[in-house]
Design a protein around this motif. Structure first.
Motif, mmCIF file in Angstrom:
data_model
loop_
_atom_site.group_PDB
_atom_site.id
_atom_site.type_symbol
_atom_site.label_atom_id
_atom_site.label_comp_id
_atom_site.label_asym_id
_atom_site.label_seq_id
_atom_site.Cartn_x
_atom_site.Cartn_y
_atom_site.Cartn_z
ATOM 1 N N LYS A 131 4.417 -2.826 -1.894
ATOM 2 C CA LYS A 131 5.089 -1.611 -2.329
ATOM 3 C C LYS A 131 4.616 -1.151 -3.700
ATOM 4 O O LYS A 131 4.288 0.024 -3.897
ATOM 5 C CB LYS A 131 6.599 -1.850 -2.335
ATOM 6 C CG LYS A 131 7.411 -0.599 -2.635
ATOM 7 C CD LYS A 131 8.892 -0.881 -2.514
ATOM 8 C CE LYS A 131 9.706 0.371 -2.773
ATOM 9 N NZ LYS A 131 11.172 0.115 -2.640
ATOM 10 N N ARG A 202 6.782 0.521 5.226
ATOM 11 C CA ARG A 202 8.179 0.377 4.818
ATOM 12 C C ARG A 202 8.906 -0.639 5.681
ATOM 13 O O ARG A 202 9.756 -1.405 5.174
ATOM 14 C CB ARG A 202 8.875 1.738 4.907
ATOM 15 C CG ARG A 202 8.399 2.736 3.851
ATOM 16 C CD ARG A 202 9.105 4.068 3.993
ATOM 17 N NE ARG A 202 8.645 5.017 2.992
ATOM 18 C CZ ARG A 202 9.055 6.273 2.920
ATOM 19 N NH1 ARG A 202 9.942 6.738 3.802
ATOM 20 N NH2 ARG A 202 8.591 7.079 1.973
ATOM 21 N N ALA A 203 8.594 -0.661 6.975
ATOM 22 C CA ALA A 203 9.195 -1.682 7.839
ATOM 23 C C ALA A 203 8.765 -3.083 7.417
ATOM 24 O O ALA A 203 9.565 -4.028 7.427
ATOM 25 C CB ALA A 203 8.811 -1.419 9.301
ATOM 26 N N GLU A 204 7.511 -3.215 7.026
ATOM 27 C CA GLU A 204 7.031 -4.507 6.549
ATOM 28 C C GLU A 204 7.683 -4.893 5.223
ATOM 29 O O GLU A 204 7.997 -6.068 4.996
ATOM 30 C CB GLU A 204 5.510 -4.453 6.388
ATOM 31 C CG GLU A 204 4.866 -5.792 6.136
ATOM 32 C CD GLU A 204 3.354 -5.724 6.179
ATOM 33 O OE1 GLU A 204 2.715 -6.690 5.737
ATOM 34 O OE2 GLU A 204 2.825 -4.703 6.647
ATOM 35 N N ASP A 205 7.920 -3.908 4.362
ATOM 36 C CA ASP A 205 8.639 -4.181 3.108
ATOM 37 C C ASP A 205 10.052 -4.677 3.377
ATOM 38 O O ASP A 205 10.521 -5.624 2.727
ATOM 39 C CB ASP A 205 8.684 -2.921 2.242
ATOM 40 C CG ASP A 205 7.328 -2.567 1.660
ATOM 41 O OD1 ASP A 205 6.469 -3.464 1.568
ATOM 42 O OD2 ASP A 205 7.125 -1.386 1.306
ATOM 43 N N ARG A 206 10.741 -4.035 4.318
ATOM 44 C CA ARG A 206 12.098 -4.470 4.653
ATOM 45 C C ARG A 206 12.100 -5.872 5.244
ATOM 46 O O ARG A 206 12.963 -6.693 4.920
ATOM 47 C CB ARG A 206 12.739 -3.486 5.634
ATOM 48 C CG ARG A 206 13.105 -2.145 5.004
ATOM 49 C CD ARG A 206 14.007 -1.355 5.919
ATOM 50 N NE ARG A 206 13.330 -1.018 7.158
ATOM 51 C CZ ARG A 206 12.666 0.111 7.364
ATOM 52 N NH1 ARG A 206 12.555 1.003 6.386
ATOM 53 N NH2 ARG A 206 12.089 0.357 8.524
ATOM 54 N N ARG A 207 11.132 -6.161 6.113
ATOM 55 C CA ARG A 207 11.059 -7.487 6.709
ATOM 56 C C ARG A 207 10.767 -8.552 5.658
ATOM 57 O O ARG A 207 11.380 -9.628 5.654
ATOM 58 C CB ARG A 207 9.972 -7.485 7.796
ATOM 59 C CG ARG A 207 9.897 -8.775 8.577
ATOM 60 C CD ARG A 207 9.077 -8.598 9.844
ATOM 61 N NE ARG A 207 7.764 -8.038 9.589
ATOM 62 C CZ ARG A 207 7.391 -6.816 9.911
ATOM 63 N NH1 ARG A 207 8.251 -5.992 10.491
ATOM 64 N NH2 ARG A 207 6.172 -6.380 9.660
ATOM 65 N N GLY A 209 11.487 -8.264 2.445
ATOM 66 C CA GLY A 209 12.681 -8.375 1.616
ATOM 67 C C GLY A 209 13.758 -9.221 2.273
ATOM 68 O O GLY A 209 14.444 -10.008 1.595
ATOM 69 N N ASN A 210 13.915 -9.076 3.597
ATOM 70 C CA ASN A 210 14.902 -9.893 4.304
ATOM 71 C C ASN A 210 14.527 -11.368 4.279
ATOM 72 O O ASN A 210 15.397 -12.234 4.118
ATOM 73 C CB ASN A 210 15.037 -9.411 5.745
ATOM 74 C CG ASN A 210 15.676 -8.037 5.845
ATOM 75 O OD1 ASN A 210 16.464 -7.657 4.974
ATOM 76 N ND2 ASN A 210 15.344 -7.286 6.873
ATOM 77 N N ARG A 213 15.278 -12.637 0.804
ATOM 78 C CA ARG A 213 16.718 -12.739 0.602
ATOM 79 C C ARG A 213 17.287 -13.966 1.316
ATOM 80 O O ARG A 213 18.121 -14.696 0.759
ATOM 81 C CB ARG A 213 17.393 -11.468 1.107
ATOM 82 C CG ARG A 213 18.867 -11.366 0.721
ATOM 83 C CD ARG A 213 19.475 -10.056 1.217
ATOM 84 N NE ARG A 213 18.781 -8.910 0.659
ATOM 85 C CZ ARG A 213 17.995 -8.098 1.348
ATOM 86 N NH1 ARG A 213 17.782 -8.323 2.652
ATOM 87 N NH2 ARG A 213 17.404 -7.067 0.776
#
Length: 234
Positions: A131, A202-207, A209-210, A213
């Protein structure tokens, strides 16, 4: 007045005694409607093989939607293939530039190697889809998102590799030319290429980040468990 009375009498006779002209007679009106319905029934819809003019744009639009859906289903695989090619070409260019700097004291070779390594690093950073790197590259190197400018950039990078004049650098230059044409094809033939690429990033960023986390929560739970065990022991 003498001439008008027979005319009125004939109109009353044609109206069958109800005091209405023939064109206002309900019987004649019903005959007229049945006649018009028979004409409309004979003109439209009786032939099942015929299609109306309103169906043609709908079928054309459905065909366009089918073509768009098929192209959009192929687009993620195309993006992945272009990404792999770009990363491979970037690694090969960086490796070629590094080996060209070994044992050569010529300033020209050093400058070409530095330029090649910087271009390879830029291309590699573009395809990492991180990102913070993606936003900085978009702000500082926006020409990489234009088809023609990216094509010219890759050709220029290939010419830099070609100037090293050894077998590996020549192979890297040829591969960069091929990658340039592949990028040009993908970005010109698929106008939604960059938008879909951004969606996947963006989908890869969310994955990612999950995953981070979950790992942080797991480590915090283990830390609390360890702290609780030590306090119970004390």
């Amino acid at each position: 007045m003498g001439l008008e009375e027979p005319l009125l009498e004939s109109q009353h006779d044609d109206g069958e005694g109800d005091g209405l002209p023939t064109w206002l007679n309900p019987v004649n009106d019903g005959d007229h409607r049945s006649l018009m319905s028979g004409v409309s029934g004979s003109e439209g819809g009786n032939n099942p093989n015929e299609t109306s003019w309103a169906d043609e744009p709908l079928s054309a639009s459905r065909g366009g939607e089918v073509r768009r859906s098929s192209s959009s289903s192929d687009l993620p695989r195309l993006i992945l293939g272009v990404r792999i090619l770009n990363i491979g070409a970037a690694i090969a260019l960086i490796t070629c530039s590094f080996f060209s700097m070994q044992g050569i004291l010529s300033p020209v070779e050093w400058v070409l190697s530095i330029y090649g390594a910087a271009a390879g690093l830029l291309l590699f950073s573009l395809e990492t889809q991180l990102k913070f790197l993606r936003h900085k590259i978009a702000d500082s190197f926006g020409f990489l998102y234009a088809p023609i400018l990216r094509f010219l950039f890759l050709l220029l990078t290939a010419s830099v590799s070609w100037l090293h004049h050894h077998l590996f650098s020549d192979a890297v230059a040829v591969s960069l030319v091929v990658v340039a044409f592949v990028n040009l094809y993908a970005m010109c033939c698929y106008p939604e290429y960059e938008d879909e690429r951004e969606v996947l990033a963006r989908a890869e960023d969310r994955r990612l980040g999950n995953l981070i986390r979950k790992e942080v929560i797991k480590q915090a739970a283990q830390q609390r468990q360890t702290t609780g065990t030590e306090s119970d022991w004390l």
